[in-house]
Scaffold this motif. Sequence first.
Motif, short mmCIF file in Angstrom:
data_model
loop_
_atom_site.label_atom_id
_atom_site.label_comp_id
_atom_site.label_asym_id
_atom_site.label_seq_id
_atom_site.Cartn_x
_atom_site.Cartn_y
_atom_site.Cartn_z
N GLU A 1 -4.55 -50.66 13.77
CA GLU A 1 -4.87 -51.09 12.41
C GLU A 1 -4.05 -50.38 11.35
OE1 GLU A 1 -8.50 -51.51 9.20
OE2 GLU A 1 -8.89 -50.53 11.12
N ASP B 1 -8.60 -50.22 16.92
CA ASP B 1 -9.23 -49.98 15.63
C ASP B 1 -9.89 -48.60 15.73
OD1 ASP B 1 -10.60 -49.87 13.24
OD2 ASP B 1 -11.23 -51.97 13.31
N ASP C 1 -9.16 -53.14 7.56
CA ASP C 1 -10.37 -53.33 8.33
C ASP C 1 -11.22 -54.40 7.68
OD1 ASP C 1 -13.04 -51.03 9.28
OD2 ASP C 1 -12.72 -53.14 9.66
#
Length: 339
Positions: free
Chosen positions: A71, A89, A336
Amino acid sequence: MSQTLHPMLNVAVKAARAAGSLINRASLDLDLLKVNTKSPNDFVTEVDQKAEEVIIETLLGAYPGHGILAEESGRTHGAPHSEYVWIIDPLDGTTNFIHGFPYYAVSIALAYRDQIQQAVVYDPTRNDLFYASKGRGAFLNDKRIRVSKRTRMSDALIGTGFPFRKGDNFKRYMKMFEDVMVSCAGVRRPGAAALDLCNVAAGNYDGFFEPGLNPWDIAAGSLIVTEAGGLIGNFTGESDYMYQREVMAGNPKIYAQMVGLLKKYSRVIADDAKPAGIGAEPLDAADADAKNLPDWSPEAALAKAEAEAQSPEALAAARKKRAVRIRKEDVAPKGDAQG
C-alpha cells in the motif's frame, strides 16, 4: 500453532506477527504518533510505514526473487517481473488505529500468476490469526472456519464500508446502502475490509460489500472467504473483482441475493442504455479531478467522456474500456480505502 503450514504461509505469518507487535507497541502511546494526510480523510502514520518495512524485509529475506505490491511503497521493492507477488496492507484500518478503536489488521497475500495462493490477516488487538492456503481450508488460529448457513436475506447480517474521500459518489452509495439495509437484519461498518472479509469467512457476517477498495485491502481476505466455502466477486457476481474497485462476498445463498440487489450499481457493466441514477453515475469534472486518476486509466477516460458530455459513441467506447479488467501492473497505491 499445531498445524503444519505451507512454508510460504509460515513466512507470511512470521511477517504479520512482527508487524502486529510493532503496531501493538505504538498503540500504547497514540499521542506520540506522527500522522500525515495523503488526501482528505485518508491517513498514513509512521506505524504503517514501519510495519510495511518489517513485512517486506521478512518476506524478501526468505524469497528475494519475489515481487511486492504494498500500500505505502507500491512496487518499489522486490523483483518487478516475478510470477510471485506479495500483496501487503501493513495496517488496514488506520483511522481506527489513530483513534484507539480496536478494529484493524495486518493483511498479507501471495499471488502466483495473478491467483492468490497464501493469505494471512492478523488482528493484533485480539491476537487472532486468520489464514488460508489454496485448497487447504481457512482457519482462525488452529480452528477451521466456515461461512454461515443462513439462507434468507431478511435474517442476514451484512458488513460494508462507506466512501469517505472527496470525489467519492456518496449519493450512489446511499442508494445501494438503502437497498441492502431494508432487505437484511442489520448492517455493520467497523472500518477494516480485511477483517470484514474474515468475519464473512468465520460466519459472523453473512455477507459484505464495498466500493472503492484496492487489491491490498481484499487480497488476503478473498482467499480466506473462498477457502471457508464462501463466494467473492464484483457487484455483478462475477469473479473479476481484484482490480475493479468493487467487491461483494458472502455465503452462497446470501451472495446470490446480494447480486440481485447490487448488480445495477456495478461500475463493471458497460451498458449505454442504463437509465440515469443507475450503476456508474456520471462524474462531474470536479469529481474527476478530485480522484487524481492517472491519465491512462480506463476510469479517467470514462470520467473525461462524461464530464465533457462527449458523443454517445465516445462515451460507449470509454465505458467499454472501463469494463476491461485493469491489469495489476497498472494499479498504483492510492491509500487505504478503509482509512
